[in-house]
Design a protein around this motif. Structure first.
Motif, short mmCIF file in Angstrom:
data_model
loop_
_atom_site.label_atom_id
_atom_site.label_comp_id
_atom_site.label_asym_id
_atom_site.label_seq_id
_atom_site.Cartn_x
_atom_site.Cartn_y
_atom_site.Cartn_z
N ALA A 190 21.70 -0.26 5.74
CA ALA A 190 20.70 0.28 4.80
C ALA A 190 19.56 -0.62 4.91
CB ALA A 190 21.20 0.10 3.24
N ARG A 191 18.26 0.10 4.84
CA ARG A 191 17.12 -0.44 4.72
C ARG A 191 16.68 -1.22 3.40
NH1 ARG A 191 16.54 4.52 6.70
NH2 ARG A 191 16.32 4.83 8.95
N ALA A 192 16.24 -2.35 3.71
CA ALA A 192 15.52 -2.93 2.31
C ALA A 192 14.20 -3.96 2.56
CB ALA A 192 16.62 -3.73 1.62
N CYS A 193 13.42 -4.17 1.79
CA CYS A 193 12.31 -5.26 2.09
C CYS A 193 13.17 -6.47 1.99
CB CYS A 193 11.52 -5.04 1.01
SG CYS A 193 10.37 -3.60 1.26
N CYS A 246 6.74 -6.93 0.97
CA CYS A 246 7.92 -6.39 1.49
C CYS A 246 8.55 -7.20 2.97
CB CYS A 246 7.63 -5.11 2.02
SG CYS A 246 9.22 -4.12 2.76
N GLY A 247 7.57 -7.97 3.45
CA GLY A 247 7.99 -8.96 4.52
C GLY A 247 8.17 -8.07 5.75
N MET A 248 7.72 -6.86 5.64
CA MET A 248 7.77 -5.89 6.89
C MET A 248 6.89 -4.57 6.59
SD MET A 248 11.62 -4.16 6.43
CE MET A 248 12.38 -6.07 6.01
N PRO A 249 6.68 -3.83 7.55
CA PRO A 249 6.17 -2.67 7.17
C PRO A 249 6.82 -1.89 5.96
CG PRO A 249 6.11 -2.80 9.71
CD PRO A 249 6.84 -3.98 9.11
N VAL A 250 6.18 -1.25 5.21
CA VAL A 250 6.83 -0.54 3.84
C VAL A 250 7.72 0.41 4.17
CG1 VAL A 250 6.37 0.49 1.78
CG2 VAL A 250 4.73 -1.14 2.39
N TRP A 251 7.48 1.22 5.19
CA TRP A 251 8.44 2.07 5.92
C TRP A 251 9.76 1.57 6.29
CZ3 TRP A 251 3.77 1.47 7.86
CH2 TRP A 251 3.68 1.01 9.39
N SER A 252 9.49 0.49 6.83
CA SER A 252 10.94 -0.03 7.42
C SER A 252 11.74 -0.63 6.36
CB SER A 252 10.73 -1.25 8.22
OG SER A 252 9.64 -0.68 9.14
N GLY A 253 11.17 -0.60 4.92
CA GLY A 253 12.33 -1.40 3.78
C GLY A 253 12.22 -0.17 2.80
N ALA A 254 12.19 1.15 3.01
CA ALA A 254 12.04 2.06 2.04
C ALA A 254 13.65 2.77 2.20
CB ALA A 254 11.04 2.94 2.35
N ASN A 255 13.96 3.33 1.19
CA ASN A 255 15.06 4.17 0.85
C ASN A 255 14.75 5.53 1.23
OD1 ASN A 255 17.50 5.09 0.50
ND2 ASN A 255 17.37 4.72 -1.75
N TRP A 256 14.98 5.96 2.58
CA TRP A 256 14.92 7.14 2.78
C TRP A 256 16.01 8.37 2.64
CZ3 TRP A 256 9.99 8.37 3.76
CH2 TRP A 256 9.00 7.40 4.27
N PHE A 287 1.49 0.51 -6.65
CA PHE A 287 2.15 -0.63 -7.05
C PHE A 287 2.64 -1.49 -5.70
CE2 PHE A 287 2.95 2.47 -10.11
CZ PHE A 287 2.86 1.70 -11.54
N VAL A 288 2.76 -2.69 -6.03
CA VAL A 288 3.16 -3.47 -4.62
C VAL A 288 4.49 -3.26 -4.18
CG1 VAL A 288 4.12 -5.56 -6.04
CG2 VAL A 288 3.02 -5.98 -3.97
N ASP A 289 5.32 -2.71 -4.89
CA ASP A 289 6.84 -2.23 -4.72
C ASP A 289 7.00 -0.75 -4.92
OD1 ASP A 289 6.70 -2.29 -7.56
OD2 ASP A 289 8.48 -3.07 -7.91
N GLY A 290 5.89 0.07 -4.78
CA GLY A 290 5.89 1.39 -5.00
C GLY A 290 6.46 1.91 -6.19
N GLY A 291 6.40 1.15 -7.44
CA GLY A 291 6.67 1.69 -8.65
C GLY A 291 8.26 1.71 -8.69
N ARG A 292 9.17 0.61 -7.85
CA ARG A 292 10.77 0.65 -7.96
C ARG A 292 11.20 0.77 -9.15
NH1 ARG A 292 14.85 -3.18 -7.45
NH2 ARG A 292 13.36 -4.66 -7.87
N THR A 293 10.75 0.05 -10.02
CA THR A 293 11.33 -0.13 -11.39
C THR A 293 10.66 0.90 -12.51
OG1 THR A 293 10.09 -2.15 -12.21
CG2 THR A 293 12.05 -2.40 -11.00
N GLN A 294 9.76 1.59 -11.89
CA GLN A 294 8.93 2.53 -12.92
C GLN A 294 9.75 3.76 -13.10
OE1 GLN A 294 6.37 0.94 -14.54
NE2 GLN A 294 6.65 -0.73 -13.38
N ALA A 295 9.06 4.55 -13.89
CA ALA A 295 9.69 5.97 -13.93
C ALA A 295 9.34 6.79 -12.67
CB ALA A 295 8.79 6.82 -15.14
#
Length: 233
Positions: free
Chosen positions: A150-153, A133-143, A110-118
């Motif tokens: 807090a990180r966010a795209c 995401c406007g940046m590398p995905v890992w920079s906007g991910a919730n670790w 998914f383009v958003d990693g399935g953020r709103t999916q199961a």
């Protein structure tokens, strides 16, 4: 009669000076020992976090291959959480499962990693994810490491995107020592022609994994980030 000479206190002053010097040296030695102990503790903490990040890289590879931590296929041996049907290999007969069709399956990435999916659809990103995401995905991910801020795209996603905890799709156990959270990972899927400008049918996965240590501070928990590129073929 002769009067006794007054004591000048020279010995007392000298003793006090020596005492101050010795006390200063003792304090400096103690501070040096504490500093070295902290350095050793930080090094050990980072080494532990790196070890957990490496574990997460291997766990992500098993997730891609549809395998449990013991090497059996989740589809037949069973895993607590299963990826959607048709998005992972099921048996050894699926050795060539990952091709362009699988990589572009809208339920596989998914383009958003399935953020709103199961939960079983989260943590896998397609080739357009970084742009959205406007940046590398890992920079906007919730670790989930209590990072501050807090990180966010940014971009069209404009939210924190999900990551996967170690063992969710492989049943791999993680006995967290002293409350250390499980390492996490995310997967980006790239069809070969997108990267190589050729007609290759290979699919590449860029895995980003983060392992955590014991120490927490104002900026979040001690962590180590590792990346690898994996191709099943």
């Amino acid at each position: 009669m002769k009067h006794p000479q007054r004591q000048q206190g020279f010995v007392l002053v000298t003793a006090l000076i020596f005492l101050i010097v010795l006390s200063t040296l003792g304090v400096m030695a103690l501070r040096g020992s504490l500093f070295e102990e902290r350095m050793a503790s930080n090094d050990r903490d980072r080494a532990l976090a790196r070890e957990y990040a490496e574990m997460a890289l291997r766990d992500a590879e098993r997730d891609i291959l549809g395998l449990r931590f013991d090497g059996q296929f989740c589809a037949t041996a069973g895993c607590a959480t299963l990826r959607p049907d048709g998005t992972r290999p099921k048996t050894t007969a699926d050795a060539n499962f990952w091709g362009i069709d699988s990589a572009t399956n809208p339920e596989a990435a998914f383009v958003d990693g399935g953020r709103t999916q199961a939960l079983n659809m989260q943590g896998v990103y397609n080739a357009d994810a970084a742009t959205n995401c406007g940046m590398p995905v890992w920079s906007g991910a919730n670790w989930e490491d209590a990072a501050a801020p807090a990180r966010a795209c940014t971009g069209t996603i404009n939210a924190a995107v999900p990551t996967v905890p170690y063992g969710r799709f492989t049943n791999a156990p993680f006995a967290a020592p002293q409350g250390i959270p499980a390492p996490r990972y995310l997967i980006e899927v790239f069809a070969g022609p997108t990267l190589l400008s050729s007609s290759t049918s290979k699919v590449f996965f860029r895995i980003t994994a983060v392992g955590f240590g014991r120490t927490t501070g104002p900026a979040g928990r001690t962590s180590v980030t590792l990346q690898s590129v994996f191709s099943p073929l």
